[in-house]
Design an enzyme around this catalytic site. Structure first.
Site, mmCIF file in Angstrom:
data_model
loop_
_atom_site.group_PDB
_atom_site.id
_atom_site.type_symbol
_atom_site.label_atom_id
_atom_site.label_comp_id
_atom_site.label_asym_id
_atom_site.label_seq_id
_atom_site.Cartn_x
_atom_site.Cartn_y
_atom_site.Cartn_z
ATOM 1 N N ASN A 86 -4.998 2.068 -13.691
ATOM 2 C CA ASN A 86 -4.029 1.094 -13.179
ATOM 3 C C ASN A 86 -2.610 1.661 -13.232
ATOM 4 O O ASN A 86 -2.289 2.498 -14.081
ATOM 5 C CB ASN A 86 -4.089 -0.198 -14.003
ATOM 6 C CG ASN A 86 -3.235 -1.302 -13.401
ATOM 7 O OD1 ASN A 86 -3.160 -1.444 -12.180
ATOM 8 N ND2 ASN A 86 -2.576 -2.073 -14.242
ATOM 9 N N GLY A 91 0.792 -1.228 0.000
ATOM 10 C CA GLY A 91 0.000 0.000 0.000
ATOM 11 C C GLY A 91 0.820 1.271 0.000
ATOM 12 O O GLY A 91 0.324 2.342 0.360
ATOM 13 N N SER A 92 2.094 1.193 -0.436
ATOM 14 C CA SER A 92 2.913 2.412 -0.392
ATOM 15 C C SER A 92 2.394 3.471 -1.372
ATOM 16 O O SER A 92 2.489 4.680 -1.095
ATOM 17 C CB SER A 92 4.387 2.101 -0.672
ATOM 18 O OG SER A 92 4.573 1.675 -1.994
ATOM 19 N N ASN A 93 1.818 3.048 -2.483
ATOM 20 C CA ASN A 93 1.256 4.042 -3.407
ATOM 21 C C ASN A 93 -0.008 4.673 -2.829
ATOM 22 O O ASN A 93 -0.234 5.880 -2.997
ATOM 23 C CB ASN A 93 0.977 3.401 -4.775
ATOM 24 C CG ASN A 93 2.255 3.269 -5.578
ATOM 25 O OD1 ASN A 93 2.753 4.255 -6.120
ATOM 26 N ND2 ASN A 93 2.816 2.077 -5.609
ATOM 27 N N MET A 128 -3.703 -6.841 -7.219
ATOM 28 C CA MET A 128 -3.217 -7.979 -8.009
ATOM 29 C C MET A 128 -4.352 -8.863 -8.523
ATOM 30 O O MET A 128 -4.193 -10.071 -8.670
ATOM 31 C CB MET A 128 -2.217 -8.803 -7.180
ATOM 32 C CG MET A 128 -1.029 -8.004 -6.671
ATOM 33 S SD MET A 128 -0.171 -7.083 -7.964
ATOM 34 C CE MET A 128 0.846 -8.388 -8.643
ATOM 35 N N ARG A 129 -5.485 -8.260 -8.770
ATOM 36 C CA ARG A 129 -6.609 -8.984 -9.357
ATOM 37 C C ARG A 129 -6.997 -8.301 -10.649
ATOM 38 O O ARG A 129 -6.887 -7.071 -10.751
ATOM 39 C CB ARG A 129 -7.820 -8.948 -8.415
ATOM 40 C CG ARG A 129 -7.608 -9.702 -7.135
ATOM 41 C CD ARG A 129 -7.978 -11.141 -7.327
ATOM 42 N NE ARG A 129 -7.607 -11.953 -6.165
ATOM 43 C CZ ARG A 129 -7.831 -13.252 -6.097
ATOM 44 N NH1 ARG A 129 -8.410 -13.889 -7.090
ATOM 45 N NH2 ARG A 129 -7.463 -13.945 -5.035
ATOM 46 N N HIS A 184 1.359 0.357 -13.459
ATOM 47 C CA HIS A 184 2.159 -0.831 -13.790
ATOM 48 C C HIS A 184 3.640 -0.470 -13.731
ATOM 49 O O HIS A 184 4.051 0.538 -14.319
ATOM 50 C CB HIS A 184 1.789 -1.346 -15.183
ATOM 51 C CG HIS A 184 2.485 -2.621 -15.523
ATOM 52 N ND1 HIS A 184 2.097 -3.827 -14.990
ATOM 53 C CD2 HIS A 184 3.571 -2.872 -16.293
ATOM 54 C CE1 HIS A 184 2.901 -4.771 -15.430
ATOM 55 N NE2 HIS A 184 3.812 -4.231 -16.219
HETATM 56 C C1 GRF Z 1 3.692 -1.238 -7.454
HETATM 57 O O1 GRF Z 1 5.006 -1.383 -7.918
HETATM 58 C C2 GRF Z 1 2.721 -1.306 -8.605
HETATM 59 O O2 GRF Z 1 3.209 -0.765 -9.777
HETATM 60 C C3 GRF Z 1 2.536 -2.791 -8.750
HETATM 61 O O3 GRF Z 1 2.506 -3.283 -7.429
HETATM 62 C C4 GRF Z 1 3.284 -2.428 -6.599
HETATM 63 C C5 GRF Z 1 2.429 -2.046 -5.435
HETATM 64 O O4 GRF Z 1 3.162 -1.471 -4.408
HETATM 65 N N1 GRF Z 1 1.371 -3.098 -9.523
HETATM 66 P P1 GRF Z 1 2.415 -0.839 -3.143
HETATM 67 O O5 GRF Z 1 1.433 -1.887 -2.624
HETATM 68 O O6 GRF Z 1 1.731 0.415 -3.594
HETATM 69 O O7 GRF Z 1 3.502 -0.583 -2.158
#
Ligand code: GRF
Length: 207
Positions: free
Chosen positions: A114, A18-20, A97-98, A116
């Site tokens: 999304n 969940g860092s994003n 991841m779904r 990526h």
């Molecule tokens: C990110 O690198 C995103 O691009 C990929 O999964 C990772 C998720 O990281 N699809 P986080 O859960 O946001 O830390």
């Protein structure tokens, strides 16, 4: 048409760290992004991001692998009901991841985004950073795109290159990719909030 002064209402979908999601929440908190996270959805109760979302006082909704195995459509119907109640403008996948299916995509056409960790169409799939590293790419990057029925396809909104440096370990590259994501994703969501992302045919243009 949304009043552009009001915050963009987003649901953030996660599966892991969940860092994003945290980077988006911080951008909002620091006044860099005119948005509101109205719901964080986790596809797995083990997602570390759930606790982070709760610490930040965000509403969470958690599904289990069993829920998806029984019926992904039912999972997505539950999401759509919650998103409609919360007046969600955009669904933001951040390490979810779904694969989204028709139930969600048709409820939010061109409004599911999304992230990526590679320069699509190169290195689709769940191990994109490692795949680019092992392929010996000198440049990889990140892609932010509208989701459609095909996994890791859909009109590209934004891409940023990330170099693979001499002597990099996979972890070094992952760190550099994540730093790019944490900066770029809130910026792109800001463009959505300003209604500056437009679809011309199959192509997205940022004004
Ligand atoms: C990110 O690198 C995103 O691009 C990929 O999964 C990772 C998720 O990281 N699809 P986080 O859960 O946001 O830390």
């Amino acid at each position: 048409m949304r009043d552009l002064d009001t915050p963009l209402r987003i649901a953030v979908l996660i599966s892991g760290t969940g860092s994003n999601m945290v980077a988006i929440a911080e951008a909002i908190e620091q006044g860099r992004l005119n948005a509101k996270i109205v719901c964080v959805v986790a596809s797995n109760p083990r997602a570390k991001g759930i606790a982070k979302a709760q610490e930040m006082g965000l509403d969470t909704m958690v599904f289990t692998p069993d829920d998806y195995a029984k019926s992904t459509a039912e999972v997505e119907r539950t999401m759509v009901r919650a998103f409609r109640n919360a007046e969600v403008d955009y669904v933001i996948m951040a390490g979810y991841m779904r694969k989204c299916t028709a139930t969600l995509l048709l409820a939010y056409p061109n409004r599911v985004v999304n992230l990526h960790p590679a320069l699509l169409p190169a290195h689709k799939g769940a191990h994109a950073i490692q795949d680019a590293f092992e392929a010996g790419d000198k440049v990889t990057g990140i892609t932010i795109h509208l989701a459609n029925m095909e996994y890791d396809e859909g009109p590209i909104i934004y891409q940023r290159e990330v170099p693979v440096l001499e002597g990099d370990s996979l972890e070094d590259l992952e760190t550099r990719i994540h730093a790019a994501e944490h900066e770029a994703y809130p910026w792109v969501i800001g463009k959505l909030a300003e209604d500056k992302v437009h679809l011309h045919g199959d192509h997205c243009v940022i004004d």
